[in-house]
Structures are given as structure tokens and as C-alpha cells.
Scaffold this active site. Structure first.
Site, PDB file in Angstrom:
ATOM      1  N   ASN A  87     -17.312 -32.228   1.546  1.00 46.30           N
ATOM      2  CA  ASN A  87     -17.322 -33.600   2.061  1.00 46.30           C
ATOM      3  C   ASN A  87     -17.278 -34.647   0.952  1.00 46.30           C
ATOM      4  O   ASN A  87     -17.709 -35.787   1.152  1.00 46.30           O
ATOM      5  CB  ASN A  87     -18.545 -33.836   2.961  1.00 46.30           C
ATOM      6  CG  ASN A  87     -18.585 -32.867   4.129  1.00 46.30           C
ATOM      7  OD1 ASN A  87     -17.575 -32.631   4.782  1.00 46.30           O
ATOM      8  ND2 ASN A  87     -19.754 -32.285   4.381  1.00 46.30           N
ATOM      9  N   ARG A  88     -16.786 -34.253  -0.224  1.00 45.66           N
ATOM     10  CA  ARG A  88     -16.679 -35.147  -1.373  1.00 45.66           C
ATOM     11  C   ARG A  88     -18.042 -35.663  -1.857  1.00 45.66           C
ATOM     12  O   ARG A  88     -18.116 -36.650  -2.589  1.00 45.66           O
ATOM     13  CB  ARG A  88     -15.775 -36.353  -1.078  1.00 45.66           C
ATOM     14  CG  ARG A  88     -14.373 -36.001  -0.596  1.00 45.66           C
ATOM     15  CD  ARG A  88     -13.596 -35.234  -1.669  1.00 45.66           C
ATOM     16  NE  ARG A  88     -12.163 -35.200  -1.393  1.00 45.66           N
ATOM     17  CZ  ARG A  88     -11.552 -34.279  -0.642  1.00 45.66           C
ATOM     18  NH1 ARG A  88     -12.281 -33.316  -0.071  1.00 45.66           N
ATOM     19  NH2 ARG A  88     -10.253 -34.296  -0.464  1.00 45.66           N
ATOM     20  N   LEU A  89     -19.102 -34.978  -1.488  1.00 43.81           N
ATOM     21  CA  LEU A  89     -20.436 -35.367  -1.947  1.00 43.81           C
ATOM     22  C   LEU A  89     -20.717 -34.595  -3.244  1.00 43.81           C
ATOM     23  O   LEU A  89     -21.619 -33.757  -3.319  1.00 43.81           O
ATOM     24  CB  LEU A  89     -21.488 -35.052  -0.872  1.00 43.81           C
ATOM     25  CG  LEU A  89     -22.779 -35.878  -0.912  1.00 43.81           C
ATOM     26  CD1 LEU A  89     -22.480 -37.355  -0.696  1.00 43.81           C
ATOM     27  CD2 LEU A  89     -23.764 -35.374   0.126  1.00 43.81           C
TER      28      LEU A  89
END
Length: 217
Positions: free
Chosen positions: A195-197
Site C-alpha cells: 500500500n506504498r506505506l
């Protein structure tokens, strides 16, 4: 015939699935972590695991970037070698600060380094030059890096001339060829996450040693 349509760049995506980088795993010494990540990139069979993008800027602040190979690593910095009359060297002479990035895409990792870039000693450059394959030594002596040349044939003639001149002996390091050590003002480790975290751990060197922070992605 219809022209080939360009790919929809905005639609190109990838998923990040790595398990991440914790503060405990990062530790307190970025050099230890950097060595470990390089070892893991080598063990993973990644092509050119020592390749790093090197960004420099001229006296007016105009940047340029190219790929060089990391050839040494110690507490004082990351070492690379080049023609000392090349564009990168001219820029480092005018503005002796640089940034570099190592990217290991299959491992979903990158490392960013920023700091001063200072010439290595003649002895250090001599030792590394002597370790290079003979063909690479000839190329270093024959090429006027970053300067225009009329044709590929002309370039190969320069190579042949140097090769013939040293047919019966060793090739000494040219005076216009050497290395730089990019110091560690800061080192950032980036690990892709779902999630691009992403995980971003930044080390900044101060008078008392290293200070570590987690950055938001």
C-alpha cells in the site's frame, strides 16, 4: 500504418510485498546495515549490485546524474573511480558535494547517500587501478571521458594505440584517472511495503555520532 501508441505510464504499477525494516533491524550504525544489504543483493544474484546513481551539480547548481560503480566502503564513505577530467570530476571540483543512490529492485530496496566528495589518495587509486583487468586499464588510459569524438573507429584507434604502447609492460595509472570518496553526512534506507506505506530509516551524522529517525513515506 498507425503509429505505435505510447504506453499509459500512469497505469504502470507494481505491488510491494516486503516484510519491512524495523528500528531493531536497522541498528545504530548505517555502515553495518549498508554492508548487510549489499551482501544480500549479491547473494540474491542481482545484476550490478554495486551500481549507484551519482548526482553532482556545477558551480551554478545545475545537476547531472549518471551511474558509477561502488568500489570501496569504509567509515569515511563510499568510493568510486573515474576520469579526473570528466564532467563529474569538473563538477565535484567546483562543488564538492554529491548524492548517490543504490537500487536493488528485486529486493524492493534503495539506499540514498549524501555528503562531501573528496579525492582518494594516489596510493589508494594506484592499488585499485592495478587490480583492474588489463582491458579496463587500457580504456581508462585511452579515453578522454566526456569529450566528443568523431566516430567509434576513432575511439577504437585510441585504444589500439595505448595497447600497442604497453604491449610488453604494465600500465601505470594515468595522472588524469583517480577516485572520490563520498562521505556519509546522511544515509537513508528505503524498504518497499504494501500500500506504498514504505519504511524509511534515516541516519544523520552529527558531532556525537549517528542520529536515527523514521521518515514518513
Amino acid at each position: 500504418m498507425r503509429a505505435m501508441e505510447s504506453p499509459d505510464l500512469a497505469a504502470i504499477r507494481r505491488e510491494y510485498t516486503a516484510r519491512g525494516l524495523t528500528e531493531d533491524e536497522a541498528g545504530d550504525d548505517p555502515l553495518v546495515l549498508l554492508r548487510r544489504w549489499i551482501d544480500e543483493a549479491v547473494a540474491a544474484g542481482i545484476d550490478d549490485p554495486s551500481a549507484m546513481a551519482l548526482a553532482t551539480a556545477d558551480a551554478r547548481g545545475r545537476p547531472s546524474v549518471r551511474t558509477v560503480l561502488l568500489k570501496g566502503l569504509d567509515i569515511d564513505g563510499a568510493v568510486f573511480y573515474t576520469n579526473l577530467e570528466s564532467r563529474k570530476s569538473r563538477e565535484l571540483n567546483a562543488n564538492p558535494h554529491a548524492a548517490a543512490m543504490l537500487l536493488w529492485r528485486p529486493l524492493q530496496r534503495q539506499v540514498r547517500i549524501e555528503g562531501p566528495a573528496l579525492p582518494v589518495s594516489d596510493d589508494e587509486a594506484d592499488r585499485y587501478f592495478a587490480s583492474r583487468p588489463r582491458g579496463a586499464q587500457i580504456s581508462a588510459a585511452a579515453s578522454h571521458q566526456s569529450e566528443p569524438i568523431g566516430s567509434r573507429d576513432s575511439l577504437e584507434r585510441q585504444y589500439t594505440e595505448v595497447e600497442r604502447a604497453h604491449a610488453s609492460g604494465d600500465i601505470a595509472r594515468p595522472t588524469f584517472w583517480g577516485g572520490y570518496r563520498l562521505g556519509f553526512d546522511s544515509v537513508e534506507f528505503w524498504q518497499g511495503r504494501p500500500n506504498r506505506l514504505h519504511d524509511r530509516i534515516l541516519f544523520v551524522r552529527g558531532p556525537g555520532g549517528w542520529h536515527r529517525d523514521r521518515l514518513q513515506p
